[in-house]
Write an enzyme that holds these catalytic residues in place. Sequence first.
Site, PDB file in Angstrom:
ATOM      1  N   ALA A  65      -8.730  28.137 -16.073  1.00 22.88           N
ATOM      2  CA  ALA A  65      -7.345  28.076 -15.632  1.00 22.88           C
ATOM      3  C   ALA A  65      -7.004  29.424 -15.005  1.00 22.88           C
ATOM      4  O   ALA A  65      -7.598  30.443 -15.357  1.00 22.88           O
ATOM      5  CB  ALA A  65      -6.444  27.789 -16.824  1.00 22.88           C
ATOM      6  N   GLY A 110     -11.216  26.205 -18.659  1.00 22.49           N
ATOM      7  CA  GLY A 110     -10.865  24.948 -17.990  1.00 22.49           C
ATOM      8  C   GLY A 110     -11.977  24.426 -17.093  1.00 22.49           C
ATOM      9  O   GLY A 110     -12.037  23.222 -16.820  1.00 22.49           O
ATOM     10  N   GLU A 113     -14.267  22.642 -19.332  1.00 22.97           N
ATOM     11  CA  GLU A 113     -13.566  21.413 -19.736  1.00 22.97           C
ATOM     12  C   GLU A 113     -13.563  20.383 -18.603  1.00 22.97           C
ATOM     13  O   GLU A 113     -13.688  19.177 -18.845  1.00 22.97           O
ATOM     14  CB  GLU A 113     -12.143  21.758 -20.186  1.00 22.97           C
ATOM     15  CG  GLU A 113     -12.161  22.552 -21.495  1.00 22.97           C
ATOM     16  CD  GLU A 113     -10.832  23.229 -21.799  1.00 22.97           C
ATOM     17  OE1 GLU A 113     -10.344  24.002 -20.941  1.00 22.97           O
ATOM     18  OE2 GLU A 113     -10.272  22.992 -22.881  1.00 22.97           O
TER      19      GLU A 113
END
Length: 259
Positions: A65, A110, A113
């Site tokens: 992120a 992220g 992920e």
Amino acid sequence: MYNNITFVNEDGIGILTINRPKVLNALNQATMLEIEQVLTDIKADDTLKALIITGAGEKSFVAGADIAEMSSLSAIEGRAWAQLSQAVFAKIENLPLPVIGAINGFALGGGCELAMACDIRIAAVNAKFAQPEVSLGITAGFGGTQRLPRLVGKGRAKEMLFTGAMIDAAEAYRIGLVNEVVEAEQLMEAAHKMVAKITKNAPLAVRLTKDAVNTGIELDLTSAIAYEAEVFGLCFATEDQKEGMAAFLGKRNAEFKAK
Ligand code: DAK
């Protein structure tokens, strides 16, 4: 059309590239909204047989992120950011198409992920994986605390999530986080080969298999097995089942129509 991603439909294979190479393809909110939009279009496009997700440049898949954007979020905004991203990643996981992550470098936070929301991950030898959120004072927020243990087991997942330490592609392969490791120059070719191995099969059967795995893994075994029987039964309503079995018995190659 998009500022932070690119998307092309190459003869029925969608290639989605996260395209912010100056910040190693970090995911900000604008990027996440673009991914959400393109997924809506992908879902509606029945010419697409599979999707490959990768990152722009040679260094990074997605370095997480966007920390600069995230640094000033309030608690309410942080929750909304996690909810948006979780919904987008769930949309990837539940796309009625096989999704291959072509991991071309850093897959951190992220990014790891996002890779885990794909059905199958192929890593370039230079790929690096980590969930470094705890070093930033946060927890993984885009599904990492849930998808990582489901993929590699609780012990390995906790080690990655507690330490934030980076692992290389070989270690990711060893623990089952990626399916295959290839030379960087061969990454997209390997992803296409994987797609070809899948798409030669009956598309509806592959789609139902994905649904059975994704749905069943969240259920107790008895319910999951019962769900599998329903999915299996449904296949007999398809033309592809008739074609697949007739082709076998006729000693010829099947010609599936996704019907
Ligand atoms: N965000 C923003 N910018 C990033 C970035 C990131 N995640 N990663 C790299 N960049 C930027 C760098 O700031 C640098 O920008 P300039 O200085 O050139 O302006 C540029 O990309 C190139 O990076 P480096 O110069 O650092 O390149 P190096 O090769 O030296 O290092 C690195 C590469 C990947 C090891 C390093 O950049 C790095 O450590 N990056 C941060 C990796 C990281 O910690 N990622 C995890 C992010 S946290 C939640 C919501 C979300 C999340 C969790 C919870 N809730 C709301 C509950 C998710 C969190 C994460 O993903």
